[in-house]
Structures are given as C-alpha cells and as structure tokens.
Scaffold this active site. Structure first.
Site, short mmCIF file in Angstrom:
data_model
loop_
_atom_site.label_atom_id
_atom_site.label_comp_id
_atom_site.label_asym_id
_atom_site.label_seq_id
_atom_site.Cartn_x
_atom_site.Cartn_y
_atom_site.Cartn_z
N GLY A 36 18.13 -10.60 72.52
CA GLY A 36 18.93 -10.24 73.68
C GLY A 36 18.07 -10.22 74.93
CG LEU A 37 20.06 -11.15 78.60
CD1 LEU A 37 21.18 -10.78 79.56
CD2 LEU A 37 19.34 -12.42 79.04
CB SER A 38 14.22 -8.44 79.83
OG SER A 38 13.36 -7.38 80.19
N GLY A 39 15.93 -5.65 78.83
CA GLY A 39 16.74 -4.52 79.30
C GLY A 39 18.02 -4.31 78.50
N GLY A 41 18.24 -3.28 75.49
CA GLY A 41 18.12 -2.11 74.61
C GLY A 41 17.45 -2.42 73.27
CE LYS A 42 14.69 -7.99 73.41
NZ LYS A 42 15.10 -7.82 74.82
CB SER A 43 11.97 -1.80 73.01
OG SER A 43 11.52 -3.09 73.31
CB SER A 110 14.11 -14.66 69.95
OG SER A 110 14.85 -13.49 69.70
S1 ADX Z 1 10.32 -14.11 74.14
O1 ADX Z 1 11.24 -14.84 75.05
O2 ADX Z 1 9.09 -14.87 73.89
O3 ADX Z 1 11.00 -13.70 72.88
P1 ADX Z 1 9.28 -11.43 74.35
O4 ADX Z 1 10.36 -10.60 73.73
O5 ADX Z 1 8.08 -11.75 73.52
O6 ADX Z 1 9.94 -12.79 74.94
O7 ADX Z 1 8.75 -10.71 75.67
C1 ADX Z 1 9.66 -10.27 76.63
C2 ADX Z 1 9.06 -9.23 77.57
O8 ADX Z 1 8.07 -9.83 78.38
C3 ADX Z 1 10.12 -8.71 78.51
O9 ADX Z 1 10.65 -7.50 78.03
C4 ADX Z 1 9.41 -8.53 79.82
O10 ADX Z 1 8.93 -7.20 79.91
C5 ADX Z 1 8.20 -9.42 79.74
N1 ADX Z 1 8.28 -10.66 80.54
C6 ADX Z 1 7.31 -11.10 81.40
N2 ADX Z 1 7.63 -12.28 81.94
C7 ADX Z 1 8.84 -12.63 81.44
C8 ADX Z 1 9.71 -13.77 81.62
N3 ADX Z 1 9.38 -14.78 82.41
N4 ADX Z 1 10.88 -13.80 80.94
C9 ADX Z 1 11.21 -12.77 80.13
N5 ADX Z 1 10.43 -11.67 79.90
C10 ADX Z 1 9.26 -11.60 80.55
#
Ligand code: ADX
Length: 199
Positions: A36-39, A41-43, A110
């Site tokens: 899911g997107l950053s923010g 709630g995954k962690s 992911s």
């Molecule tokens: S993934 O896309 O390769 O699965 P992953 O989960 O390891 O990403 O890392 C995501 C975290 O990296 C986010 O929670 C955020 O804090 C940080 N981050 C830094 N740069 C980026 C970016 N360009 N896109 C998304 N997350 C980023």
C-alpha cells in the site's frame, strides 16, 4: 555486482525438517505481505499484529521497508529496478525466516504487481498472504506523517509513489484494509482469522 551462477554452488540439505520446526514452535509458518501507499498504515498495523501474535504465543518478525533500507537494502533507491531488487531480497529473507519456522509480516509499498508476484513465487503461494492497505491517496497525503508528500509535491523527492511514480492496485488480495474506515482491533481480528484459516 557480479551474479554467481547456481551451478557454481551446491545446495546443502540440513538434518532438521520443516515438520520438526513446526512441532517445536507449535505453529505453521506464513508470510503476511502488506502492500500500500506510504502512510496507508502498513508499519503501524504490522507492529500491532506482531504484538498480538506474540501475545498468542506465536514466533514472528516484522520486515519493514524503512527499517530494512537502513541495513540490508541501504544501497537501493526508488527506481523501478531498485524497488524490484528490494522486494526480491525481502522475499528471499521472508522465505528463509519461514523455513526457520517463523511467521513473517512484510510491510513494503511494493507498488508493482510483477514484483509482488515474484515475492509470492519465491515465498510459495501456500505461505503467502497478500494484504492490501487500501487507504486512499487523499487520506495518506493528509496524514503525511513523515512530511514526504509535501516534499514530493514540491518536487524535492523524485519517483514518489502515488505522486510521481505508480502504485498498481492488487487485483485479488486475501484482505483489503482501509485504515481510515476500519479500527485497528477489527483489522487485527480479520488478519488473525486469515492465519487461523491456513492452519
Ligand atoms: S518499495 O516501493 O521499494 O516497496 P519501501 O516500502 O521499501 O518501498 O520504502 C518506502 C519508504 O521509503 C516510505 O515509507 C518512505 O518513507 C520512504 N521513501 C523515500 N523515498 C521514497 C519514494 N520516492 N517513494 C516512496 N517512498 C519513499
């Protein structure tokens, strides 16, 4: 980085079976894969689930995007190639942890379907539980816990998922959770039900 050919190495079989490990630990290994997107709630949910499973006597461990990028994957960025390698390594680690008998909770954006399919193939479809943290981009951006959406909007972070890089929605996850609609308690109950159904 030079890749070693599998034919240059041999696989050593140990003397302990997965059945023996399962009996010792009193559990079947599995990997929850939170995407899911950053923010979204995954962690937060991953660490709550880890706590809940520990309380229920299950040996488990969280693999979290931000944390793993401090160590094992510190040499990787956010290009599609690096994200793919990030997921490949995590899937291999999750597989090893499953082989050791542990329940794994992997929490990574992911964003690419193909990478999640790769993770499923590495870990094994029978052990892989895909969970989509489906919180909307609007909510994630409003939360902006780490201030990264603001920076991404200002053009200070390249390839930011949801803003300047894609997120490919899972087509058939085992579970979909929107953390702006569902309480942590209800989310946890649904996750535990999924695990119990596997046993
Ligand atoms: S993934 O896309 O390769 O699965 P992953 O989960 O390891 O990403 O890392 C995501 C975290 O990296 C986010 O929670 C955020 O804090 C940080 N981050 C830094 N740069 C980026 C970016 N360009 N896109 C998304 N997350 C980023």
């Amino acid at each position: 980085m030079s890749e070693q050919k599998p034919s240059d190495t041999v696989w050593h079989n140990g003397h302990v079976t997965s059945g023996e490990r399962a009996e010792l630990l009193g559990q079947q290994p599995a990997t929850f894969w939170f995407t899911g997107l950053s923010g979204a709630g995954k962690s937060t949910l991953a660490f709550l689930l880890e706590r809940e499973l520990l309380n229920r006597g299950r040996a488990c461990y969280v693999l979290d995007g931000d944390n793993v990028r401090h160590g094992l994957n510190r040499n990787l960025g956010f290009s599609s190639t690096d994200r793919s390698e990030n997921i490949r390594r995590i899937a291999e680690v999750a597989k090893l942890m499953n082989e050791a008998g542990l329940i794994v909770i992997a929490a990574f954006i992911s964003p690419y379907r193909a990478d999640r399919e790769m993770a499923k193939a590495i870990i094994g479809a029978d052990k892989f539980i895909e969970v989509h943290l489906a919180t909307s981009i609007e909510v994630c951006e409003q939360r902006d816990v780490k201030g990264m959406y603001k920076k991404a909007r200002a053009g200070l972070i390249a390839d930011f998922t949801g803003i300047s890089a894609p997120y490919e929605t899972p087509e058939a996850p085992s579970l979909k959770i929107d953390t702006s609609q569902v309480s942590p308690e209800d989310a946890l109950s649904a996750l535990i039900r999924l695990l119990l159904a596997k046993e």
